[in-house]
Design an enzyme around this catalytic site. Structure first.
Site, PDB file in Angstrom:
ATOM      1  CE1 TYR A   1      -4.236  -1.141   0.380  1.00 42.63           C
ATOM      2  CE2 TYR A   1      -3.560  -2.174   2.408  1.00 42.63           C
ATOM      3  CZ  TYR A   1      -4.264  -2.047   1.641  1.00 42.63           C
ATOM      4  OH  TYR A   1      -5.647  -2.660   1.672  1.00 42.63           O
ATOM      5  CD  GLU A  10      -6.462  -3.568   9.272  1.00 39.84           C
ATOM      6  OE1 GLU A  10      -7.795  -3.240   8.756  1.00 39.84           O
ATOM      7  OE2 GLU A  10      -5.792  -4.300   8.853  1.00 39.84           O
ATOM      8  CG  ASN A  26      -8.445  -1.478  -0.352  1.00 35.06           C
ATOM      9  OD1 ASN A  26      -8.153  -2.427  -0.810  1.00 35.06           O
ATOM     10  ND2 ASN A  26      -8.303  -1.330   1.146  1.00 35.06           N
ATOM     11  CD  GLU A  27     -11.361  -4.538   1.688  1.00 39.18           C
ATOM     12  OE1 GLU A  27     -11.803  -3.802   2.550  1.00 39.18           O
ATOM     13  OE2 GLU A  27     -11.104  -5.692   1.566  1.00 39.18           O
ATOM     14  CD  GLU A  78      -7.217  -6.989   1.643  1.00 37.84           C
ATOM     15  OE1 GLU A  78      -7.943  -7.264   2.503  1.00 37.84           O
ATOM     16  OE2 GLU A  78      -6.842  -5.662   1.631  1.00 37.84           O
ATOM     17  CE1 TYR A 132      -4.229  -8.142   9.651  1.00 40.70           C
ATOM     18  CE2 TYR A 132      -4.144 -10.300   8.485  1.00 40.70           C
ATOM     19  CZ  TYR A 132      -4.789  -8.983   8.642  1.00 40.70           C
ATOM     20  OH  TYR A 132      -5.864  -8.838   8.044  1.00 40.70           O
TER      21      TYR A 132
END
Ligand SMILES: *[C@@H]1O[C@H](CO)[C@@H](O)[C@H](O)[C@H]1NC(C)=O
Ligand SMILES: *[C@@H]1O[C@H](CO)[C@@H](O)[C@H](O)[C@H]1NC(C)=O
Ligand SMILES: *[C@@H]1O[C@H](CO)[C@@H](O)[C@H](O)[C@H]1NC(C)=O
Ligand SMILES: *[C@@H]1O[C@H](CO)[C@@H](O)[C@H](O)[C@H]1NC(C)=O
Ligand SMILES: *[C@@H]1O[C@H](CO)[C@@H](O)[C@H](O)[C@H]1NC(C)=O
Ligand SMILES: *[C@@H]1O[C@H](CO)[C@@H](O)[C@H](O)[C@H]1NC(C)=O
Ligand SMILES: *[C@@H]1O[C@H](CO)[C@@H](O)[C@H](O)[C@H]1NC(C)=O
Ligand SMILES: *[C@@H]1O[C@H](CO)[C@@H](O)[C@H](O)[C@H]1NC(C)=O
Length: 641
Positions: A75, A121, A179-180, A260, A325
């Site tokens: 990103y 996030e 994004n999304e 993803e 994560y």
């Protein structure tokens, strides 16, 4: 159609010309990508350069290469590169072009998720907070002020990226737009069209542009646009056939792509640490690869939310400093069981690269470091806020004060004697996000967004009422993305709206790097007020290969922020967990002089009653078992609303 150009050339009998040409496109006839004219599918992993120190970029990329990956996905956080409107940073840890060059050198392709919005996030999903200077702005829409800012930013970013596109000799094979977007409420096709044109304008029409959405028809409806290749995301345990059928609903032909595939999941302060078993990830990965699909594993290495970069979700819950994560490479880049399980699966589908895998870096326990108090925020104000306060009848937000991160001290005077319990009440849950409240230096408690909505205070007329307000991270997902910080509403005392505020924007990073002056004057009576503590430690001599990575833990401390050698490491909050240690990469430490530590403890240090120290250990603890539910309630028990 631009993407098909090389393919058509090949059939026009220009094979020799094409063979020397690098090309990347989509072969709709054969449902695959086409790289240099040959069918291609990628196995990729996510790494965010903004969450790994530059010093370790190469190590992490090599480990990804050795796992058998063809590509990495990253990103671009807009707010990381344009901290103030028109001020751009692309050096040091923000040197995106150097990161791309490293990937190229190591032999990894790059899938670039250029934004403008990234979620991730990350604070405000990567959007800069200064966009909120227009209070009514509709983010991620055709709002003209939003588009103008996007236009300026992409006019800086995308021309830099153009040379790094695959067909121009670089590693970037695909560029994601937004994004999304289908999970957001605006559903503004004009906005997506605008971005499509903008990206093509800067990058040319040969590049493969794509979108990513949850593998659900309702998300794909608003997230996709003709001309942008639609991909989906879903985690292990999902029904792969059903997920890809939903992609097919938007893209009847072309490669299947999961952008993803979740190797783990995110955490929140006050929640349980999330893990996903390696066996489940490996099995699901194998199934997806057996479908012939291209895949990106999110995350392959999560890294760290250094400084103030973490995001938050609604109902308001902030993410911790670690972005481990439960990924195949740990936060510190360690090889895990999941790494080897994934590598083994990849080895079933392609040849793995030969050569050694870079080993896990050694960790060192430097031990306990004694700290001493240097002063409270209140009596260090001259250092922390050299420009002095901004005055206003009613409170101003962080954005109005042009302070985007960290802390602002809001101060007014008690208008009357509050001898009995008098209720301090921010209207509309207006503390974003925590306020450490004191009256003439006597701590009154903590107000906390969505959790502690009011507080009883006592004090004499004319006494200073101080609210040290902390921005604990902007919402990164959903319609509350326009997350204003500070005192965002009026605040009442009893029946009365408080007025005549003095607001001190605090530049703590600068004050820490210049050295805080000792202002305690022997006063150790006010330990519960937000205060600074300092200490130092030297790297032991006679041990080879030091300094090494380490972790710092906070026995008896409650919540705060820590700097090492002026570097803002991040937030600690062992009182709620699940994260109990912070990762300290070796490159933040020096052997040539003492390493200087500054801690800002906001709620309560151990220094009055127990040992005043922090401890460097060689093991992370991000899954502390703290009986969250009961602890969380206890913490907020004064007024859990
Ligand atoms: C997965 O989805 C497909 C297509 O919708 C369906 O036919 C199949 O029964 C599903 N499998 C499971 C295990 O639910
Ligand atoms: C507050 O109380 C003090 C006595 O403690 C008194 O002298 C003063 O007049 C009071 N002030 C107000 C504004 O009521
Ligand atoms: C003030 O509130 C506390 C609890 O917060 C309570 O114990 C105390 O009795 C109250 N005092 C008065 C005078 O209401
Ligand atoms: C605040 O004080 C009022 C009046 O004494 C009391 O009724 C209330 O319970 C107190 N609230 C808290 C949170 O202590
Ligand atoms: C605070 O109240 C005043 C007076 O009612 C009002 O003008 C002002 O807009 C309010 N400020 C906020 C942030 O709500
Ligand atoms: C600051 O000064 C106080 C009083 O002289 C002393 O006790 C304390 O150790 C000093 N702190 C530091 C960090 O030097
Ligand atoms: C730590 O502070 C001391 C004293 O101010 C200074 O001499 C030293 O260079 C500092 N260390 C680092 C790594 O900046
Ligand atoms: C935390 O993780 C470690 C390492 O995986 C494990 O040994 C430990 O049991 C876990 N602790 C809790 C409380 O889940």
């Amino acid at each position: 159609m631009g993407a098909l150009f090389p393919f058509l050339l090949l059939h026009a009998g220009l094979a020799t010309f094409v063979a020397s040409q690098r090309s990347f496109g989509i072969d709709y006839a054969h449902d695959c990508f086409l790289k240099d004219g040959k069918p291609f599918r990628y196995i990729s992993g996510s790494i965010h350069y903004s969450r790994v120190p530059r010093y370790y970029w190469k190590d992490r990329l090599l480990k990804m290469k050795m796992a058998g990956l063809d590509a990495i996905q990253t990103y671009v956080p807009w707010n990381f590169h344009e901290p103030e409107a028109g001020v751009y940073i692309f050096s040091g840890d923000r040197d995106l072009e150097y990161f791309l060059e490293l990937a190229e050198e190591i032999g990894l392709l790059v899938i670039l998720r250029a934004g403008p919005y990234i979620c991730a996030e990350w604070d405000m999903g990567g959007l800069p907070a200064w966009l909120l200077e227009k209070e009514s702005i509709v983010l991620r829409s055709s709002d003209p002020d939003y588009l103008a800012a996007v236009d300026r930013w992409m006019g800086v970013l995308l021309p830099k990226m153009k040379n790094h596109l695959y067909h121009n000799g670089g590693p970037i094979i695909m560029v994601q737009v937004e994004n999304e977007y289908g999970s957001y409420f605006t559903c503004d096709y004009d906005y997506l069209r605008y971005l499509h044109n903008l990206f093509q304008h800067h990058l040319g029409d040969e590049v493969v542009l794509f979108t990513t959405d949850g593998a659900v028809k309702t998300f794909l409806r608003c997230g996709t646009l003709q001309g942008l290749y639609a991909t989906v995301d879903f985690g292990p345990g999902s029904n792969i056939t059903a997920a890809f059928l939903n992609q097919r609903h938007s893209e009847p032909k072309g490669p299947l792509v999961n952008s993803e595939f979740y190797t783990g999941w995110l955490d929140h302060w006050g929640g349980r640490h999330t893990t996903v078993p390696a066996s489940l990830v490996a099995k699901s990965l194998s199934n997806i690869l057996a479908h012939g699909a291209s895949i990106n594993m999110y995350m392959f290495i999560g890294g760290t939310n250094f400084g103030y970069w973490n995001g938050a979700n609604m109902p308001y819950a902030a993410q911790p400093t670690s972005y481990d994560y439960d990924a195949p490479l740990s936060e510190a880049g360690d090889l895990t069981e999941k790494y080897f399980a994934i590598r083994e699966v990849i080895g079933m589908y392609k040849e793995l690269p030969k050569g050694p895998i870079p080993p896990t870096t050694p960790k060192f326990a430097y031990g306990e470091v004694a700290l001493e108090k240097v002063g409270t925020v209140r009596n260090l104000l001259n250092d922390l806020s050299p420009s002095g306060p901004v005055k206003s009848t009613y409170p101003l937000t962080f954005v109005q004060l042009k302070q985007y991160f960290g802390f602002v001290l809001y101060r007014t005077k008690l208008p009357r004697n509050c001898t009995e319990n008098t209720t301090l009440l921010p209207l509309f849950d207006g503390i974003h996000d925590r306020a450490y409240v004191s009256v003439n230096g006597v701590s009154q408690g903590v107000l906390s967004r969505s959790h502690v909505l009011k507080l009883n205070i006592t004090g004499k007329a004319g006494a200073y009422l101080d609210l040290l307000v902390e921005n604990t991270g902007r919402v990164n997902y959903g319609r509350f993305n326009n997350d204003f910080k500070g005192l965002v509403s009026n605040i009442t005392l009893g029946e009365e709206i408080l007025t005549d505020w003095e607001m001190y924007p605090l530049d703590i990073d600068k004050a820490v790097s210049q050295g805080l002056h000792n202002e305690t004057g022997g006063d150790i009576s006010s330990y519960e007020e937000p205060s600074f503590y300092t200490g130092s430690f030297s790297i032991p001599s006679g041990i080879p290969d030091l300094p090494q990575d380490t972790y710092v833990q906070f026995p008896g401390w409650t919540k705060g922020q820590i700097w090492i050698n002026g570097f803002n490491l991040g937030r600690y909050w062992p009182a709620v967990g699940p994260q109990a240690t912070l990762f300290v990469p070796s490159n933040f430490l020096v052997s040539s002089s003492p390493n200087n530590i500054t801690v800002l403890e906001l709620e309560g240090s151990p220094c009055g009653t127990q040992k005043c120290l922090i401890e460097f250990v060689d093991r992370p603890n991000i899954n502390a078992s703290l009986h969250y539910e009961s602890d969380f309630k206890k913490l907020f028990s004064r007024d859990f609303v």
